[in-house]
Enzyme design. Structure first.
Site, mmCIF file in Angstrom:
data_model
loop_
_atom_site.group_PDB
_atom_site.id
_atom_site.type_symbol
_atom_site.label_atom_id
_atom_site.label_comp_id
_atom_site.label_asym_id
_atom_site.label_seq_id
_atom_site.Cartn_x
_atom_site.Cartn_y
_atom_site.Cartn_z
ATOM 1 N N LYS A 1 -13.383 -0.381 5.809
ATOM 2 C CA LYS A 1 -13.995 -1.146 4.714
ATOM 3 C C LYS A 1 -15.121 -2.040 5.216
ATOM 4 O O LYS A 1 -16.224 -1.995 4.697
ATOM 5 C CB LYS A 1 -12.950 -2.008 3.999
ATOM 6 C CG LYS A 1 -11.550 -1.410 3.936
ATOM 7 C CD LYS A 1 -11.429 -0.259 2.972
ATOM 8 C CE LYS A 1 -10.127 0.491 3.261
ATOM 9 N NZ LYS A 1 -9.723 1.431 2.262
ATOM 10 N N ASP B 1 -1.056 -6.249 8.921
ATOM 11 C CA ASP B 1 -2.038 -5.199 8.660
ATOM 12 C C ASP B 1 -3.264 -5.869 8.043
ATOM 13 O O ASP B 1 -3.214 -6.357 6.912
ATOM 14 C CB ASP B 1 -1.435 -4.173 7.683
ATOM 15 C CG ASP B 1 -2.397 -3.020 7.397
ATOM 16 O OD1 ASP B 1 -3.496 -3.000 7.974
ATOM 17 O OD2 ASP B 1 -2.036 -2.145 6.579
ATOM 18 N N TRP C 1 0.862 -1.187 0.000
ATOM 19 C CA TRP C 1 0.000 0.000 0.000
ATOM 20 C C TRP C 1 0.894 1.231 0.000
ATOM 21 O O TRP C 1 1.835 1.297 0.801
ATOM 22 C CB TRP C 1 -0.895 -0.028 1.247
ATOM 23 C CG TRP C 1 -1.778 1.169 1.412
ATOM 24 C CD1 TRP C 1 -2.516 1.779 0.441
ATOM 25 C CD2 TRP C 1 -2.005 1.901 2.624
ATOM 26 N NE1 TRP C 1 -3.201 2.838 0.988
ATOM 27 C CE2 TRP C 1 -2.908 2.942 2.316
ATOM 28 C CE3 TRP C 1 -1.559 1.771 3.940
ATOM 29 C CZ2 TRP C 1 -3.362 3.850 3.271
ATOM 30 C CZ3 TRP C 1 -2.001 2.666 4.891
ATOM 31 C CH2 TRP C 1 -2.901 3.701 4.549
#
Ligand code: LMR
Length: 393
Positions: free
Chosen positions: A243, A208, A127
């Site tokens: 999310k 993560d 990311w």
């Protein structure tokens, strides 16, 4: 003093929000920033979130401070979500954080308090905010190969080979599920092999898990975290509710720190809270209170599971739809890897120049790496999208 500062380039992902918004073309398509979109292209508030918010407005009696750790009821619920029954262990402490990014930053600060030379190995690619977020905290970054952009495949052997250069005490950043940006995840057997290297080289997993529930299901997506917990004395885990609860702008996340024993875990809790106090003092409450209410109410929780499944299934369907449309629009090219990826993202596998062409000629917005947010695909735009992609190949 401010005259010494130079202009900073905009974040590669966030700048797409404005570029897409300002594009007047009605056929434009936004495959940029990672937010969920439904079949109509909207990012709705989950039904369960609305219900919990209404409940909260009706019942909340105080806005007094909760403390640097956040709400303990939220922390317990969110810890259980990722660790399952292992959450009973006194080796884990969990703090509420402003989103997954807040958790990453506090995790990095605690790691640096323990070891000011701390190194973390991140996947290439990862990311795009992992690098400044962890790097500017002061962690030294190393990379391990992860994804072959030419073959659109996982570089698993190369990943393991690189990790054999890691030193004892180095941290290893892994994406719990739905690898961002490639969508190419480790299988359970590959997680086990990574764990073998982690144990052998005495590495510290830093997982993560920002997309739990978006790949195969809440428990399945936590396989890596839970398995590693059973095998290592220490780890760092960051979660996000952006999310899976759609609470993007409310900034809800969690940091869990795992220690070898309860006494050390309590020390970690005090260190993390002291780090939080010096950064943002204490986390925002609203989103956490919403999540906590949903997770602790059997009916709402079951309804949330259904909403999550709806989002997950839509992602799968849109992948299939795009691959089918591309097979027709660009028969000489193989895009089948898209169906081997999971979660919100995957790479299209086109060049940065082709991405630029898609933006300027067709109003299709995606990150330069060719990462697409699969939720941006709808039955209504997939044809246009496939033809657009074919036009730049
Ligand atoms: C993304 O990768 O698009 C999301 O995680 C949003 C962000 O902050 O970059």
């Amino acid at each position: 003093m401010f005259e010494t500062l130079e202009d900073m380039p905009a974040d590669a992902i966030l700048k797409l929000i404005g570029q897409h918004r300002d594009d007047p073309r009605s056929e434009k398509v936004d495959l940029g920033v990672g937010v969920y979109r439904d079949a109509e292209g909207n990012t709705p508030i989950l039904r369960t979130v609305k219900k919990a918010e209404n409940w909260l407005v009706g019942t909340q009696s105080s806005k007094a401070y909760l403390g640097s750790r956040g709400d303990p009821v939220y922390c317990d619920a969110i810890q259980k979500l990722v660790f399952g029954e292992r959450a009973d262990s006194k080796r884990i402490i969990t703090l509420q954080s402003p989103g997954g990014s807040g958790a990453l930053r506090v995790g990095a600060e605690v790691a640096l308090r323990a070891n000011d030379q701390a190194r973390v190995w991140v996947s290439e690619p990862t990311w795009n905010n992992h690098i400044p977020l962890l790097g500017e905290a002061g962690l030294k970054l190393e990379t391990y190969p992860y994804y072959d952009v030419d073959q659109n495949a996982l570089l698993f052997d190369a990943m393991l080979a690189a990790l054999n250069d890691a030193a004892a005490g180095d941290m290893l950043l892994l994406h719990g599920c739905c690898h961002n940006p490639t969508g190419m995840d480790l299988t359970a057997a590959q997680w086990d092999q990574v764990a073998d290297v982690v144990v052998e080289r005495q590495l510290i997993p830093f997982v993560d898990i920002a997309y739990q529930g978006f790949s195969a299901g809440l428990d399945q997506d936590a396989y890596g975290v839970r398995m590693l917990f059973d095998r290592v004395p220490e780890m760092i885990v960051t979660q996000s509710c952006s999310k899976n609860f759609g609470l993007y702008r409310d900034r809800v996340g969690a940091l869990s720190l795992v220690a070898a024993d309860e006494a050390t875990a309590n020390i970690l809790s005090s260190q993390a809270q002291s780090a939080v106090r010096t950064m943002y003092s204490l986390p925002p409450d609203h989103g956490g209170a919403v999540v906590s209410h949903i997770l602790n109410d059997a009916e709402l929780r079951a309804e949330w599971h259904d909403e999550l499944a709806e989002m997950r299934n839509r992602l799968k369907e849109m992948r299939k739809l795009l691959v089918t449309a591309l097979a027709e629009a660009a028969p000489a090219h193989d895009f089948s890897h898209i169906e081997r990826t999971t979660g919100m993202f995957c790479y299209l596998g086109i060049s940065a120049d082709q991405v630029a062409q898609l933006k300027s000629e067709r109003g299709v917005y995606l990150v330069d790496s060719s990462r697409i947010n699969v939720c941006g695909i709808t039955a209504g735009n997939v044809q246009y999208l496939a033809e657009s992609i074919a036009s730049v190949l």
